[in-house]
Design a protein around this motif. Structure first.
Motif, PDB file in Angstrom:
ATOM      1  N   PHE A  19     -12.143   0.201  -6.431  1.00  0.00           N
ATOM      2  CA  PHE A  19     -12.149  -0.900  -5.428  1.00  0.00           C
ATOM      3  C   PHE A  19     -12.059  -2.287  -6.010  1.00  0.00           C
ATOM      4  CE2 PHE A  19     -14.475   2.592  -3.345  1.00  0.00           C
ATOM      5  CZ  PHE A  19     -13.394   2.918  -2.625  1.00  0.00           C
ATOM      6  N   MET A  29       3.050   7.082   0.093  1.00  0.00           N
ATOM      7  CA  MET A  29       1.743   7.492   0.268  1.00  0.00           C
ATOM      8  C   MET A  29       1.152   6.485   1.647  1.00  0.00           C
ATOM      9  SD  MET A  29      -1.090   8.796  -2.285  1.00  0.00           S
ATOM     10  CE  MET A  29      -2.770   8.882  -1.546  1.00  0.00           C
ATOM     11  N   THR A  77       2.142  -4.259  -7.837  1.00  0.00           N
ATOM     12  CA  THR A  77       1.933  -3.040  -7.223  1.00  0.00           C
ATOM     13  C   THR A  77       2.640  -2.824  -6.013  1.00  0.00           C
ATOM     14  OG1 THR A  77       0.162  -1.290  -6.595  1.00  0.00           O
ATOM     15  CG2 THR A  77       0.002  -3.692  -5.910  1.00  0.00           C
ATOM     16  N   LYS A  78       2.825  -1.414  -5.730  1.00  0.00           N
ATOM     17  CA  LYS A  78       3.329  -1.245  -4.448  1.00  0.00           C
ATOM     18  C   LYS A  78       2.165  -0.210  -3.424  1.00  0.00           C
ATOM     19  CE  LYS A  78       8.168  -0.148  -5.851  1.00  0.00           C
ATOM     20  NZ  LYS A  78       9.382   0.804  -5.942  1.00  0.00           N
ATOM     21  N   SER A  79       1.020   0.127  -4.255  1.00  0.00           N
ATOM     22  CA  SER A  79       0.257   0.945  -3.491  1.00  0.00           C
ATOM     23  C   SER A  79      -1.190   0.540  -3.668  1.00  0.00           C
ATOM     24  CB  SER A  79       0.332   2.139  -4.053  1.00  0.00           C
ATOM     25  OG  SER A  79       0.015   2.338  -5.327  1.00  0.00           O
ATOM     26  N   ALA A  80      -1.549  -0.349  -4.506  1.00  0.00           N
ATOM     27  CA  ALA A  80      -2.806  -1.095  -4.649  1.00  0.00           C
ATOM     28  C   ALA A  80      -3.327  -2.156  -4.049  1.00  0.00           C
ATOM     29  CB  ALA A  80      -3.205  -1.012  -6.365  1.00  0.00           C
ATOM     30  N   MET A  81      -2.338  -2.836  -3.406  1.00  0.00           N
ATOM     31  CA  MET A  81      -2.392  -4.021  -2.623  1.00  0.00           C
ATOM     32  C   MET A  81      -2.344  -5.327  -3.369  1.00  0.00           C
ATOM     33  SD  MET A  81      -2.771  -5.019   0.554  1.00  0.00           S
ATOM     34  CE  MET A  81      -2.640  -6.682   1.441  1.00  0.00           C
ATOM     35  N   ASN A 131      -9.071  -6.126  -0.443  1.00  0.00           N
ATOM     36  CA  ASN A 131      -8.490  -4.939   0.146  1.00  0.00           C
ATOM     37  C   ASN A 131      -7.821  -4.153  -0.831  1.00  0.00           C
ATOM     38  OD1 ASN A 131      -9.632  -5.202   2.644  1.00  0.00           O
ATOM     39  ND2 ASN A 131      -8.058  -6.610   3.086  1.00  0.00           N
ATOM     40  N   ASN A 132      -8.296  -4.081  -2.261  1.00  0.00           N
ATOM     41  CA  ASN A 132      -7.449  -3.103  -3.365  1.00  0.00           C
ATOM     42  C   ASN A 132      -8.050  -1.858  -3.108  1.00  0.00           C
ATOM     43  OD1 ASN A 132      -6.021  -5.542  -4.661  1.00  0.00           O
ATOM     44  ND2 ASN A 132      -8.089  -6.254  -4.871  1.00  0.00           N
ATOM     45  N   TYR A 133      -7.178  -0.789  -3.475  1.00  0.00           N
ATOM     46  CA  TYR A 133      -7.559   0.462  -3.184  1.00  0.00           C
ATOM     47  C   TYR A 133      -6.756   1.453  -4.348  1.00  0.00           C
ATOM     48  CZ  TYR A 133      -8.946   4.553  -0.456  1.00  0.00           C
ATOM     49  OH  TYR A 133      -9.398   5.566  -0.006  1.00  0.00           O
ATOM     50  N   PHE A 159      -1.183   4.964   3.191  1.00  0.00           N
ATOM     51  CA  PHE A 159      -2.628   5.239   2.877  1.00  0.00           C
ATOM     52  C   PHE A 159      -3.286   3.987   2.549  1.00  0.00           C
ATOM     53  CE2 PHE A 159      -5.976   7.657   0.109  1.00  0.00           C
ATOM     54  CZ  PHE A 159      -6.399   8.004   1.313  1.00  0.00           C
ATOM     55  N   ASN A 160      -4.119   3.510   3.319  1.00  0.00           N
ATOM     56  CA  ASN A 160      -4.819   2.298   3.010  1.00  0.00           C
ATOM     57  C   ASN A 160      -6.468   2.537   3.107  1.00  0.00           C
ATOM     58  OD1 ASN A 160      -5.491   1.848   5.685  1.00  0.00           O
ATOM     59  ND2 ASN A 160      -3.856   0.170   6.165  1.00  0.00           N
ATOM     60  N   PRO A 161      -7.289   1.493   2.813  1.00  0.00           N
ATOM     61  CA  PRO A 161      -8.713   1.544   2.933  1.00  0.00           C
ATOM     62  C   PRO A 161      -9.145   2.270   4.342  1.00  0.00           C
ATOM     63  CG  PRO A 161      -8.226  -0.428   2.022  1.00  0.00           C
ATOM     64  CD  PRO A 161      -6.633   0.052   2.356  1.00  0.00           C
ATOM     65  N   GLN A 191      -1.348   9.766  -5.461  1.00  0.00           N
ATOM     66  CA  GLN A 191      -1.082  11.109  -5.121  1.00  0.00           C
ATOM     67  C   GLN A 191      -1.982  12.077  -5.905  1.00  0.00           C
ATOM     68  OE1 GLN A 191       2.049   9.235  -5.307  1.00  0.00           O
ATOM     69  NE2 GLN A 191       3.101  10.096  -3.503  1.00  0.00           N
ATOM     70  N   PHE A 216       1.028  -1.320   0.033  1.00  0.00           N
ATOM     71  CA  PHE A 216       0.016  -0.099  -0.103  1.00  0.00           C
ATOM     72  C   PHE A 216       0.826   1.261  -0.015  1.00  0.00           C
ATOM     73  CE2 PHE A 216      -3.760  -2.234   1.946  1.00  0.00           C
ATOM     74  CZ  PHE A 216      -4.686  -1.972   0.888  1.00  0.00           C
ATOM     75  N   ALA A 217       2.034   1.221   0.809  1.00  0.00           N
ATOM     76  CA  ALA A 217       2.674   2.536   1.126  1.00  0.00           C
ATOM     77  C   ALA A 217       3.683   2.661  -0.007  1.00  0.00           C
ATOM     78  CB  ALA A 217       3.368   2.451   2.624  1.00  0.00           C
TER      79      ALA A 217
END
Lengths: 162, 162
Positions: free
Chosen positions: B72, A116, B45-49, B114-116, A118-120, B120, A47-48
């Protein structure tokens, strides 16, 4: 006099030196110094962004407050973040029993900018308690290598430098 | 009957079969179907799970409309994204020139929950153009393995099932 820690990735044989930000995060720095040495299996964030971390059971009698809080971590920052019991028990099954019993402390470094956390559940500010002052290029390259070639088998260790 | 496509992590030899969502994303489905097979380096990914994707040159002459959008995605969703040439800040040398010239399409699948899709730049929706019908469990296992043991060298392929 400032306190320093060594941050090592054991499998990749990378060592860096970080200064603790005792004036901005006094409780966390004192707790980290007391808890060292600390180590654990490495994870890369999903996520981050550019975060390399390990999880360790909390070692303080009570959770620490967030000090020197940030959500905009930069390359070379060290992070302390407490998660309560069960929070991410859905993660690695190997540490699930520990998650359930005690929660976990996430000890991380950031190897590139534009992160970031930032998660759900929203933004999660955490404690920026240290900053890498030596060996950052190697440590950053190792972080990118963990992303490309996998975290499996890697161990991150924090030790005190006297 | 819905058109079927196969999603494969080539190096690991693991596939799943997905059905095109033509009733919900007709124009995008038609463009993708025409463009198949689509293959490129796999990226985690590093941010979308729990997302694995590949970045490829545009598959249509002009940008496709954003239809059946989500930020989502759920396990088994296949998403199409398009980015203009100005979007990219950093890419591998091999992709950079193409990206700056034409922009890039990205085709992703989601192997867990839990994808999101928030960056930025804010919410970053993609088009759900197909959903996995068979083999998600095996693909999920292979995807997590790719993340943990290194995705470098892995390739992601989408092709028609005839």
């Amino acid at each position: 006099m400032a306190a320093y820690v060594e941050l090592a990735l054991l499998k990749r044989g990378v060592r860096a030196r970080a200064v603790l930000l005792e004036d901005r995060a006094p409780l966390t720095c004192a707790a980290v110094l007391e808890g060292l040495p600390l180590q654990g299996g490495v994870y890369h964030a999903r996520f981050a962004s550019n975060e390399i971390y390990f999880l360790t059971p909390p070692w303080t009698p009570a959770p620490l407050p967030v000090e020197n809080p940030t959500v905009s971590y930069d390359r070379g920052d060290l992070m302390y973040k407490y998660f309560p019991p069960y929070y991410w028990a859905a993660g690695d099954p190997a540490v699930r029993p520990q998650w359930r019993r005690t929660g976990m402390v996430d000890l991380a470094y950031w190897y590139a900018p534009h992160n970031m956390p930032f998660n759900p559940t929203g933004m999660w500010p955490s404690t920026n308690y240290g900053r890498v002052v030596e060996g950052l290029d190697e440590l950053a390259a190792a972080g990118d290598d963990v992303f490309r070639r996998g975290a499996s088998g890697e161990v991150m260790r924090l030790t005190r430098i006297d | 009957m819905a058109k079927l496509l196969r999603v494969t992590l080539v190096g690991r030899g693991v596939s799943a079969v997905a059905a095109m969502e033509e009733e919900l994303a007709g124009e995008v489905c038609r463009a993708i179907w025409r463009a198949l097979p689509i293959e490129g380096p796999a990226f985690h990914t590093k941010s979308a799970m729990t997302e694995v994707s590949t970045l490829v040159p545009p598959i249509a002459r002009r940008p496709l409309p954003l239809v059946n959008p989500t930020i989502f995605p759920i396990p088994g969703d296949l998403l199409y994204f398009w980015y203009p040439s100005s979007y990219f800040a950093a890419l591998p040398e091999s992709t950079w020139e193409q990206a700056r010239r034409t922009g890039m399409a990205r085709v992703a699948y989601y192997y867990g929950r839990n994808n999101y899709l928030v960056s930025q730049l804010g919410p970053s929706p993609g088009t759900i153009f197909a959903t996995i019908q068979e083999g998600l469990k095996e693909l999920a296992r292979a995807s997590l393995d790719a993340f943990r043991s290194g995705i470098e060298g892995e390739r992601l392929r989408y092709e028609r099932v005839t």
